[in-house]
Design a protein around this motif. Structure first.
Motif, PDB file in Angstrom:
ATOM      1  N   GLY A 191      78.214-100.502 -28.624  1.00 48.87           N
ATOM      2  CA  GLY A 191      79.228-101.173 -29.422  1.00 48.87           C
ATOM      3  C   GLY A 191      79.380-100.439 -30.734  1.00 48.87           C
ATOM      4  O   GLY A 191      79.363 -99.209 -30.773  1.00 48.87           O
ATOM      5  N   ILE A 192      79.514-101.176 -31.827  1.00 48.56           N
ATOM      6  CA  ILE A 192      79.608-100.552 -33.147  1.00 48.56           C
ATOM      7  C   ILE A 192      78.223-100.068 -33.561  1.00 48.56           C
ATOM      8  O   ILE A 192      77.258-100.839 -33.580  1.00 48.56           O
ATOM      9  N   VAL A 193      78.118 -98.783 -33.869  1.00 47.90           N
ATOM     10  CA  VAL A 193      76.846 -98.178 -34.256  1.00 47.90           C
ATOM     11  C   VAL A 193      77.005 -97.539 -35.633  1.00 47.90           C
ATOM     12  O   VAL A 193      78.038 -96.934 -35.937  1.00 47.90           O
ATOM     13  N   ASP A 194      75.995 -97.671 -36.463  1.00 45.42           N
ATOM     14  CA  ASP A 194      76.033 -97.155 -37.830  1.00 45.42           C
ATOM     15  C   ASP A 194      75.828 -95.642 -37.823  1.00 45.42           C
ATOM     16  O   ASP A 194      74.709 -95.144 -37.937  1.00 45.42           O
ATOM     17  N   THR A 195      76.925 -94.910 -37.658  1.00 41.38           N
ATOM     18  CA  THR A 195      76.909 -93.449 -37.707  1.00 41.38           C
ATOM     19  C   THR A 195      77.917 -92.981 -38.751  1.00 41.38           C
ATOM     20  O   THR A 195      78.705 -93.780 -39.267  1.00 41.38           O
ATOM     21  N   ASP A 196      77.918 -91.681 -39.021  1.00 43.15           N
ATOM     22  CA  ASP A 196      78.846 -91.156 -40.031  1.00 43.15           C
ATOM     23  C   ASP A 196      80.302 -91.339 -39.613  1.00 43.15           C
ATOM     24  O   ASP A 196      81.186 -91.460 -40.464  1.00 43.15           O
ATOM     25  N   VAL A 197      80.553 -91.411 -38.310  1.00 47.42           N
ATOM     26  CA  VAL A 197      81.922 -91.607 -37.834  1.00 47.42           C
ATOM     27  C   VAL A 197      82.478 -92.957 -38.280  1.00 47.42           C
ATOM     28  O   VAL A 197      83.659 -93.094 -38.592  1.00 47.42           O
ATOM     29  N   ASN A 198      81.599 -93.970 -38.341  1.00 50.12           N
ATOM     30  CA  ASN A 198      82.028 -95.319 -38.699  1.00 50.12           C
ATOM     31  C   ASN A 198      81.786 -95.676 -40.165  1.00 50.12           C
ATOM     32  O   ASN A 198      82.167 -96.769 -40.602  1.00 50.12           O
ATOM     33  N   SER A 199      81.148 -94.786 -40.905  1.00 48.83           N
ATOM     34  CA  SER A 199      80.680 -95.152 -42.239  1.00 48.83           C
ATOM     35  C   SER A 199      81.794 -95.532 -43.206  1.00 48.83           C
ATOM     36  O   SER A 199      81.605 -96.389 -44.076  1.00 48.83           O
ATOM     37  N   SER A 200      82.975 -94.933 -43.071  1.00 50.39           N
ATOM     38  CA  SER A 200      84.048 -95.175 -44.042  1.00 50.39           C
ATOM     39  C   SER A 200      84.466 -96.644 -44.082  1.00 50.39           C
ATOM     40  O   SER A 200      84.834 -97.153 -45.144  1.00 50.39           O
ATOM     41  N   TRP A 201      84.411 -97.327 -42.950  1.00 54.23           N
ATOM     42  CA  TRP A 201      84.773 -98.745 -42.941  1.00 54.23           C
ATOM     43  C   TRP A 201      83.569 -99.662 -42.762  1.00 54.23           C
ATOM     44  O   TRP A 201      83.537-100.777 -43.290  1.00 54.23           O
ATOM     45  N   LEU A 202      82.533 -99.173 -42.071  1.00 61.40           N
ATOM     46  CA  LEU A 202      81.380-100.018 -41.773  1.00 61.40           C
ATOM     47  C   LEU A 202      80.553-100.305 -43.020  1.00 61.40           C
ATOM     48  O   LEU A 202      79.902-101.345 -43.121  1.00 61.40           O
ATOM     49  N   HIS A 203      80.574 -99.396 -43.984  1.00 60.65           N
ATOM     50  CA  HIS A 203      79.772 -99.572 -45.188  1.00 60.65           C
ATOM     51  C   HIS A 203      80.519-100.306 -46.299  1.00 60.65           C
ATOM     52  O   HIS A 203      80.070-100.327 -47.447  1.00 60.65           O
ATOM     53  N   THR A 204      81.637-100.893 -45.969  1.00 56.94           N
ATOM     54  CA  THR A 204      82.318-101.791 -46.898  1.00 56.94           C
ATOM     55  C   THR A 204      81.835-103.219 -46.619  1.00 56.94           C
ATOM     56  O   THR A 204      81.419-103.516 -45.489  1.00 56.94           O
ATOM     57  N   PRO A 205      81.855-104.100 -47.599  1.00 54.73           N
ATOM     58  CA  PRO A 205      81.399-105.481 -47.359  1.00 54.73           C
ATOM     59  C   PRO A 205      82.155-106.155 -46.220  1.00 54.73           C
ATOM     60  O   PRO A 205      81.552-106.838 -45.378  1.00 54.73           O
ATOM     61  N   GLU A 206      83.469-105.941 -46.162  1.00 54.98           N
ATOM     62  CA  GLU A 206      84.277-106.574 -45.124  1.00 54.98           C
ATOM     63  C   GLU A 206      83.952-106.010 -43.743  1.00 54.98           C
ATOM     64  O   GLU A 206      83.818-106.750 -42.756  1.00 54.98           O
ATOM     65  N   GLY A 207      83.842-104.677 -43.672  1.00 53.24           N
ATOM     66  CA  GLY A 207      83.551-104.031 -42.401  1.00 53.24           C
ATOM     67  C   GLY A 207      82.180-104.397 -41.875  1.00 53.24           C
ATOM     68  O   GLY A 207      82.011-104.673 -40.670  1.00 53.24           O
ATOM     69  N   HIS A 208      81.189-104.412 -42.752  1.00 55.45           N
ATOM     70  CA  HIS A 208      79.833-104.762 -42.341  1.00 55.45           C
ATOM     71  C   HIS A 208      79.772-106.202 -41.849  1.00 55.45           C
ATOM     72  O   HIS A 208      79.151-106.497 -40.811  1.00 55.45           O
ATOM     73  N   LYS A 209      80.429-107.092 -42.551  1.00 51.84           N
ATOM     74  CA  LYS A 209      80.451-108.506 -42.153  1.00 51.84           C
ATOM     75  C   LYS A 209      81.112-108.662 -40.785  1.00 51.84           C
ATOM     76  O   LYS A 209      80.616-109.408 -39.926  1.00 51.84           O
ATOM     77  N   HIS A 210      82.198-107.959 -40.573  1.00 56.28           N
ATOM     78  CA  HIS A 210      82.907-108.019 -39.291  1.00 56.28           C
ATOM     79  C   HIS A 210      82.004-107.544 -38.158  1.00 56.28           C
ATOM     80  O   HIS A 210      81.927-108.192 -37.101  1.00 56.28           O
ATOM     81  N   ALA A 211      81.304-106.422 -38.363  1.00 56.07           N
ATOM     82  CA  ALA A 211      80.450-105.868 -37.310  1.00 56.07           C
ATOM     83  C   ALA A 211      79.281-106.792 -37.004  1.00 56.07           C
ATOM     84  O   ALA A 211      78.926-106.987 -35.830  1.00 56.07           O
ATOM     85  N   VAL A 212      78.688-107.364 -38.030  1.00 54.02           N
ATOM     86  CA  VAL A 212      77.555-108.275 -37.838  1.00 54.02           C
ATOM     87  C   VAL A 212      77.987-109.513 -37.070  1.00 54.02           C
ATOM     88  O   VAL A 212      77.288-109.984 -36.165  1.00 54.02           O
TER      89      VAL A 212
END
Length: 254
Positions: A191-212
């Motif tokens: 699924g969603i994995v914390d890699t550099d490809v996803n970092s631009s949106w995943l490391h935002t508060p909104e993106g991280h909350k969505h993924a969790v």
């Protein structure tokens, strides 16, 4: 006990992200790892050094997997490097991890973008296996990295999703084709994995909350989560598992 002692593994796209995690994990299990990279030699050599610093063995090989010519180059170099290092060009584990994504919506997808996705994500694994089978030892392992989007409807990136659906179908039929040699073929669906490809949106508060919130386990996936599944499928422990699609999304969208 290291389950892959003496085995040789080829990990495509092994210089970064999930592929890097897989390369490091297989090396921990004792495998000699061939770290394939598409363009960034420095990153691949860093993975090799990390493996060697931990007492393992690894080789970096570069090849662009956007054409059959690139696949042929990879196989040629693989045979050459393995023969030089080990005296034998055969290997035991193939992890088809290399792939490209897209940010284009269904409406924005052009023919050129569509063809590029299928060239790297589908055509390259198909012809890589075709050319690698004579080198893959009996009782070997083929692990294809697919995606949870084959289970979860996410039409925003439909062309990419189609490539992973093709990989799932490839896994099923290939398992039947090579089963008589004791070779197992399985796919892992991250699924969603914390890699550099996803970092631009995943490391935002909104993106991280969505993924969790997507995961039943309440956290974001890590490369090691996927690598551990691949390590199992590469090992003798998985000898009776083939043609399976292993969901590794952390229970996303249950």
């Amino acid at each position: 006990m290291r389950r892959l002692e003496g085995k040789v593994a080829l990990v495509t796209g092994g210089s970064r992200g999930i592929g890097k995690g897989i390369a490091l994990r297989l090396a921990e299990e004792g495998a000699i790892v061939v770290v394939h990279y598409g363009s960034n030699k420095e990153l691949a050599e860093h993975v090799v050094r990390t493996i060697e610093n931990n007492g393992g063995r690894a080789i970096a090989i570069g090849a662009a997997l956007d054409s059959v010519a690139g696949v042929t180059q990879l196989i040629h170099t693989l045979k050459e490097k393995l023969t030089q290092s080990l005296g034998d060009s055969h290997f035991d584990i193939l992890v088809n991890n290399a792939g490209i994504g897209t940010s284009n919506t269904f409406e924005e997808t052009t023919e050129e973008a569509f063809d590029a996705l299928f060239s790297v994500n589908v055509k390259a694994p198909f012809f890589l296996v075709q050319q690698a089978l004579p080198l893959l030892r009996d009782d070997g392992r083929i692990i294809n990295i697919s995606s949870g989007v084959t289970r979860i409807a996410y039409p925003h990136i439909m062309a990419y999703n189609l490539t992973k659906g093709a990989i799932n179908t490839f896994t099923l039929h290939l398992a039947k084709l090579v089963g008589s040699r004791g070779i197992t073929v399985n796919a892992v669906l991250p699924g969603i994995v914390d890699t550099d490809v996803n970092s631009s949106w995943l490391h935002t508060p909104e993106g991280h909350k969505h993924a969790v919130e997507m995961s039943a386990l309440g956290r974001v996936g890590q490369p090691s989560d996927i690598a551990d599944v691949v390590a199992f499928l590469s090992s003798p422990d998985s000898r009776w598992v083939t043609a399976q699609l292993l969901d590794a999304t952390g229970g996303s969208h249950l």
